[in-house]
Design an enzyme around this catalytic site. Structure first.
Site, PDB file in Angstrom:
ATOM      1  N   SER A  49       0.859  -1.194   0.000  1.00  0.00           N
ATOM      2  CA  SER A  49       0.000   0.000   0.000  1.00  0.00           C
ATOM      3  C   SER A  49       0.895   1.244   0.000  1.00  0.00           C
ATOM      4  O   SER A  49       2.109   1.144  -0.158  1.00  0.00           O
ATOM      5  CB  SER A  49      -0.886  -0.002   1.249  1.00  0.00           C
TER       6      SER A  49
HETATM    7  N1  LIG Z   1      -3.992  11.167   3.687  1.00  0.00           N
HETATM    8  C1  LIG Z   1      -3.507   9.844   3.976  1.00  0.00           C
HETATM    9  C2  LIG Z   1      -4.195   8.850   3.075  1.00  0.00           C
HETATM   10  C3  LIG Z   1      -3.553   7.512   3.057  1.00  0.00           C
HETATM   11  C4  LIG Z   1      -4.455   6.452   2.448  1.00  0.00           C
HETATM   12  O1  LIG Z   1      -5.429   6.750   1.731  1.00  0.00           O
HETATM   13  N2  LIG Z   1      -4.141   5.208   2.738  1.00  0.00           N
HETATM   14  C5  LIG Z   1      -4.952   4.114   2.270  1.00  0.00           C
HETATM   15  C6  LIG Z   1      -4.109   2.891   1.975  1.00  0.00           C
HETATM   16  S1  LIG Z   1      -2.968   3.133   0.664  1.00  0.00           S
HETATM   17  C7  LIG Z   1      -5.942   3.758   3.340  1.00  0.00           C
HETATM   18  O2  LIG Z   1      -5.621   3.824   4.500  1.00  0.00           O
HETATM   19  N3  LIG Z   1      -7.146   3.364   2.925  1.00  0.00           N
HETATM   20  C8  LIG Z   1      -8.158   2.972   3.831  1.00  0.00           C
HETATM   21  C9  LIG Z   1      -9.342   3.880   3.736  1.00  0.00           C
HETATM   22  O3  LIG Z   1      -9.222   4.979   3.175  1.00  0.00           O
HETATM   23  O4  LIG Z   1     -10.385   3.483   4.247  1.00  0.00           O
HETATM   24  C10 LIG Z   1      -2.003   9.812   3.845  1.00  0.00           C
HETATM   25  O5  LIG Z   1      -1.474  10.492   2.964  1.00  0.00           O
HETATM   26  O6  LIG Z   1      -1.352   9.097   4.618  1.00  0.00           O
END
Ligand SMILES: N[C@@H](CCC(=O)N[C@@H](CS)C(=O)NCC(=O)O)C(=O)O
Length: 203
Positions: free
Chosen positions: A9
């Site tokens: 991820s």
């Molecule tokens: N703004 C966050 C977003 C990170 C993100 O979207 N991570 C994804 C995985 S790659 C996640 O946690 N997805 C789960 C969800 O959004 O429910 C960052 O930059 O760390």
């Protein structure tokens, strides 16, 4: 430190930076399809319910890719994860934000979680729109990479952000524009990247 991650991820980019700095940390693996990130015990650490999260030695948590990467670069300056000159630093931050906020946030989120965006339930159209956003954005990155190996001269936190979106594009069968392909291959030749990919189960 405690590092909350999911193999393959966006946390892979932070995993690479942790290895570049040579930090000792405990890794906690979250299973996103199972909803580990939405459990109360995790939301108490990161209220956004996203990975990556880095809980530092003083117990405070950083809950966002850009803030973790920037904190690592500023806390361990000898590792030179950001250019020292202001223009180079701005360039690195611009690429990092573009990769994480736009290519990931606007593009890949539509590809991987179209139900969040689909107007009138049109999942396939939303996925296609996401792919188009990613493809156009990577073309821009490729143009900007012309004549350069890394995004801001030497390796920086920008390259970790760029790497994971290139990795995803490759995994879903998108052809990387020529300079992104060269950047992706260069990243994969770094010992830390090879180690992280192997640890996360990729050959
Ligand atoms: N703004 C966050 C977003 C990170 C993100 O979207 N991570 C994804 C995985 S790659 C996640 O946690 N997805 C789960 C969800 O959004 O429910 C960052 O930059 O760390």
């Amino acid at each position: 430190m405690k590092f909350y991650m999911t193999p393959g991820s966006c946390s892979t980019g932070i995993h690479i930076l942790l290895e570049e700095v040579g930090l000792v940390f405990e890794a906690y693996i979250l299973n996103l399809p199972r909803g580990d990130h939405l459990k109360p015990e995790y939301l108490a650490i990161n209220p956004h319910g996203t990975i990556p999260t880095l809980v530092r030695d003083d117990g405070t948590a950083l809950c966002d890719f850009v803030s973790i990467a920037t904190w690592l670069a500023e806390t361990y300056p000898r590792r030179k994860l950001l250019p020292e000159d202001p223009a180079g630093k701005n360039q690195a931050m611009e690429v990092l934000n573009f990769a994480t906020r736009y290519i990931h946030g606007e593009g890949f989120r539509r590809v991987f979680t179209p139900e969040r965006y689909a107007v009138a339930g049109d999942i396939e159209a939303t996925k296609a729109q996401g792919r188009e956003i990613v493809a156009e954005a990577l073309e821009k990155v490729s143009r900007d990479l012309d004549g350069k190996s890394y995004a801001a001269g030497a390796f920086s936190i920008a390259d970790a952000g760029l790497f994971y979106v290139e990795f995803w594009a490759d995994k879903i069968g998108m052809e990387l524009p020529v300079n992104c392909r060269a950047h992706y291959e260069l990243m994969k030749s770094r010992p830390t990247v090879r180690q992280v990919l192997a640890e996360e189960g990729y050959r």
